[in-house]
Design an enzyme around this catalytic site. Structure first.
Site, PDB file in Angstrom:
ATOM      1  N   CYS A  29       5.513 -97.559 -18.901  1.00 36.56           N
ATOM      2  CA  CYS A  29       5.728 -96.500 -17.915  1.00 36.56           C
ATOM      3  C   CYS A  29       5.798 -95.132 -18.608  1.00 36.56           C
ATOM      4  O   CYS A  29       4.804 -94.666 -19.123  1.00 36.56           O
ATOM      5  CB  CYS A  29       6.980 -96.812 -17.102  1.00 36.56           C
ATOM      6  SG  CYS A  29       7.124 -95.784 -15.646  1.00 36.56           S
ATOM      7  N   TYR A  30       6.968 -94.502 -18.683  1.00 33.85           N
ATOM      8  CA  TYR A  30       7.037 -93.210 -19.396  1.00 33.85           C
ATOM      9  C   TYR A  30       6.514 -93.382 -20.829  1.00 33.85           C
ATOM     10  O   TYR A  30       5.858 -92.498 -21.369  1.00 33.85           O
ATOM     11  CB  TYR A  30       8.484 -92.685 -19.407  1.00 33.85           C
ATOM     12  CG  TYR A  30       8.608 -91.339 -20.080  1.00 33.85           C
ATOM     13  CD1 TYR A  30       8.280 -90.174 -19.407  1.00 33.85           C
ATOM     14  CD2 TYR A  30       9.020 -91.233 -21.417  1.00 33.85           C
ATOM     15  CE1 TYR A  30       8.364 -88.934 -20.030  1.00 33.85           C
ATOM     16  CE2 TYR A  30       9.104 -89.997 -22.048  1.00 33.85           C
ATOM     17  CZ  TYR A  30       8.780 -88.848 -21.346  1.00 33.85           C
ATOM     18  OH  TYR A  30       8.852 -87.632 -21.972  1.00 33.85           O
ATOM     19  N   LYS A  75      27.767-107.347 -22.735  1.00 35.99           N
ATOM     20  CA  LYS A  75      28.964-108.135 -22.428  1.00 35.99           C
ATOM     21  C   LYS A  75      28.666-109.640 -22.311  1.00 35.99           C
ATOM     22  O   LYS A  75      29.398-110.464 -22.839  1.00 35.99           O
ATOM     23  CB  LYS A  75      29.576-107.634 -21.118  1.00 35.99           C
ATOM     24  CG  LYS A  75      30.949-108.187 -20.845  1.00 35.99           C
ATOM     25  CD  LYS A  75      31.938-107.060 -20.854  1.00 35.99           C
ATOM     26  CE  LYS A  75      33.360-107.476 -20.800  1.00 35.99           C
ATOM     27  NZ  LYS A  75      34.208-106.361 -21.230  1.00 35.99           N
ATOM     28  N   GLY A 119      11.326 -93.975 -18.497  1.00 40.49           N
ATOM     29  CA  GLY A 119      12.304 -92.890 -18.476  1.00 40.49           C
ATOM     30  C   GLY A 119      12.086 -92.012 -17.267  1.00 40.49           C
ATOM     31  O   GLY A 119      11.007 -92.040 -16.674  1.00 40.49           O
ATOM     32  N   GLU A 178       9.183-106.037 -17.817  1.00 41.68           N
ATOM     33  CA  GLU A 178      10.519-106.602 -18.028  1.00 41.68           C
ATOM     34  C   GLU A 178      11.247-106.968 -16.734  1.00 41.68           C
ATOM     35  O   GLU A 178      12.243-107.676 -16.784  1.00 41.68           O
ATOM     36  CB  GLU A 178      11.378-105.631 -18.857  1.00 41.68           C
ATOM     37  CG  GLU A 178      11.809-104.339 -18.153  1.00 41.68           C
ATOM     38  CD  GLU A 178      10.747-103.220 -18.176  1.00 41.68           C
ATOM     39  OE1 GLU A 178       9.573-103.524 -18.421  1.00 41.68           O
ATOM     40  OE2 GLU A 178      11.110-102.054 -17.937  1.00 41.68           O
ATOM     41  N   HIS A 235       6.202-102.231 -15.171  1.00 40.32           N
ATOM     42  CA  HIS A 235       7.335-102.741 -15.963  1.00 40.32           C
ATOM     43  C   HIS A 235       7.255-104.260 -16.146  1.00 40.32           C
ATOM     44  O   HIS A 235       7.630-105.002 -15.251  1.00 40.32           O
ATOM     45  CB  HIS A 235       8.652-102.395 -15.260  1.00 40.32           C
ATOM     46  CG  HIS A 235       8.962-100.942 -15.293  1.00 40.32           C
ATOM     47  ND1 HIS A 235       9.686-100.357 -16.308  1.00 40.32           N
ATOM     48  CD2 HIS A 235       8.619 -99.932 -14.454  1.00 40.32           C
ATOM     49  CE1 HIS A 235       9.787 -99.059 -16.092  1.00 40.32           C
ATOM     50  NE2 HIS A 235       9.150 -98.773 -14.973  1.00 40.32           N
ATOM     51  N   ASP A 248      36.328-108.157 -25.468  1.00 39.78           N
ATOM     52  CA  ASP A 248      35.622-107.516 -26.580  1.00 39.78           C
ATOM     53  C   ASP A 248      36.431-107.539 -27.875  1.00 39.78           C
ATOM     54  O   ASP A 248      35.924-107.942 -28.923  1.00 39.78           O
ATOM     55  CB  ASP A 248      35.265-106.062 -26.238  1.00 39.78           C
ATOM     56  CG  ASP A 248      34.578-105.954 -24.890  1.00 39.78           C
ATOM     57  OD1 ASP A 248      34.127-106.998 -24.389  1.00 39.78           O
ATOM     58  OD2 ASP A 248      34.503-104.842 -24.354  1.00 39.78           O
TER      59      ASP A 248
END
Ligand code: XMP
Length: 511
Positions: free
Chosen positions: A82-83, A367, A55, A171, A169, A227
């Protein structure tokens, strides 16, 4: 749902969505919740693990997001990134400060590997850091997991093996062994089963819809877009003809769009009430040129038309919407932006006194996952691959006054542009392409005769999510063909210009 679930608590990182995706890529179901979600709501999901995202804040900033004692003591394994690491360190009594040597981007770390999180990793590896604050002193009883070559504490484990924290990170792709670390967290630390499978998930979503709605009836406003189509087909496969769809033709659709969309829906066995309200919309828009007024009028007219039909259909308790994750999450810039954009498109502006309950089966998904689900449901490519189209349609692409004649001009030019992109194999690689009819007339010469006709702008952009965009570098040879065809084939147009503005500073649509 009996799937093993890992909850990602969102502290506002630009990578939060990526964490959830990486977990799902390991076939473990993952859901994102805002960081301040009440403990009971988190526990109600029976998570096997919790990830605290990064964050932009400093843990020392006034009102900085924190973590509840209850969650810390819940016994559920927690991984702070991280944060998230700084939050854990502070909560457990460690020291967090702005580091002396800021490491931003690529860094090399040494992993101390005698723990389940780092099992099978190299001794040193490349990782991606992205924060000024660092943990300077570990909480009592915690053990150091990793250290960067600049001396930054890059990870720690809390006493008891339930708390794990990383300054970098895992990810992002730049962290070379990030996937292995996440796998270790999921499978060794949390003992998750890799049982998330999109096909099975689709079935469990149908089951959820059936359970939720019982014998009650559902209505859905279809737009022809990805959608709402996926939400409708999924629900219709779950509840059959208890779902009724409404497709409002607002007279601002593209060339042949209503026919094509209706044909596609018929093939999908959806029960669709088609309403041709073109006249009503044009009447309401007569003489209006201000973009915001246009949007408001189109939005309001849509609601009125929808209400009329919903009343005729009668007896519906649920309103089905194709809301996606970016529209839902309240923390984080993406969700906020997307939610505002959607007001027109989904019938989100429906008055509260309609008392319809919202059914949003896609609200935890992105999406591309929705497109993948659409594929599983058998929705054809011509619907799944469509460029986004704004709720107010050609109304915000026909600059100046909207008349039947000017809409016809715009439709013809737009169809030529899109047809050319399809022929050249460019349609799928471009986020969005369209023509804009300008409220300007310019002088030209055609067949030795002076003309004074309207101008059309070509707009084509590359984007990931529509929040930012760059103009697409289409081969000038193709642009030349498009421009000549438009001038030759569309009566009333004698000039074509190309929009080379990014977003920011422009927006994708002109109005
Ligand atoms: P802008 O013009 O804001 O558009 O850069 C970003 C994306 O959103 C679409 N858009 C809309 N979609 N209702 C919608 O459903 C709207 O009112 C609306 N306005 C813009 C636009 O086409 C682009 O994909």
């Amino acid at each position: 749902m009996l799937l093993d679930t890992v909850i990602v608590l969102d502290y506002g990182s630009q990578y939060t969505q990526l964490i959830a995706r990486r977990i799902r890529e390991q076939k473990v179901y993952s859901e994102i919740l805002p960081w301040d979600t009440p403990l009971e709501k988190i526990l109600a999901k029976s998570p096997k693990g919790i990830v605290l995202s990064g964050g932009p804040n400093s843990v020392h900033a006034p009102g900085a997001p924190g973590i509840s004692e209850g969650l810390l003591n819940s016994g559920i394994p927690i991984l702070g990134i991280c944060y998230g690491m700084q939050v854990l360190a502070k909560a457990l009594g460690g020291t967090v400060e702005r580091g002396k040597t800021a490491e931003y981007g690529r860094a090399t770390v040494t992993f101390y590997r005698n723990n389940p999180l780092f099992e099978g990793l190299s001794e040193t590896s490349t990782v991606w850091m992205s924060h000024w604050d660092q943990v300077l002193k570990l909480p009592e009883g915690a053990s150091l997991l990793a250290e960067s070559h600049e001396g930054v504490l890059a990870g720690f484990a809390g006493e008891g093996g339930k708390i794990w924290a990383l300054q970098f990170h895992p990810e992002v792709v730049h962290t070379r062994e990030g996937v292995s670390i996440l796998r270790n967290f999921l499978f060794s630390v949390c003992a998750c089963k890799p049982d998330w499978d999109l096909g099975e998930f689709v079935e469990s979503m149908k089951e959820d819809i059936r359970e939720k709605t019982g014998e009650q009836r559902i209505i859905c406003g279809l737009s022809g877009g990805v959608d709402s189509s996926v939400a409708a087909v999924l629900t219709s496969q779950a509840v059959g003809d208890r779902l009724e769809c409404i497709f409002v033709n607002n007279g601002l659709l593209r060339q042949n769009e209503a026919e094509e969309v209706l044909e596609a829906y018929t093939a999908l066995d959806l029960k669709v009430h088609y309403v041709d309200a073109g006249e009503r919309f044009l009447e309401a828009l007569r003489g209006v040129t201000d973009p915001e007024r246009k949007r408001k009028i189109i939005g309001e007219t849509f609601i009125r038309v929808f209400e009329d039909i919903a009343e005729k259909v009668g007896g519906a308790v649920w309103l089905l919407q194709g809301t996606l994750y970016p529209d839902v999450i309240e923390s984080g810039h993406q969700g906020k932006g997307a939610a505002v954009i959607k007001t027109h498109h989904n019938v989100g502006g429906l008055p509260e006194d309609m008392e319809l309950r919202l059914l949003e089966p896609l609200r935890d998904l992105f999406k591309d996952e929705v497109r993948a689900i659409g594929k599983i449901l058998g929705i054809p490519r011509n619907i799944l691959g469509r460029h986004p189209f704004p709720g107010p349609g050609l109304g915000v692409r026909c600059l100046g006054e909207i008349t039947q004649e000017r809409l016809e001009t715009l439709r013809k030019a737009d169809a030529i542009f899109l047809e050319s992109l399809r022929q050249e194999g460019l349609y799928d690689s471009i986020w969005q392409a369209f023509c804009v009819l300008l409220p300007v007339r310019t002088v030209g010469v055609m067949g030795d005769i002076r003309t004074y006709a309207e101008a059309v702008a070509l707009r084509a952009v590359e984007a990931q999510d529509g929040m930012t965009a760059d103009w697409a570098r289409i081969d000038p040879v193709i642009l030349d063909k498009v421009a000549r065809r438009i001038c030759n084939e569309v009566p009333g147009v004698n000039r074509v210009v190309l929009d080379i503005t990014g977003k920011p500073p422009g927006t994708i649509e002109w109005e």
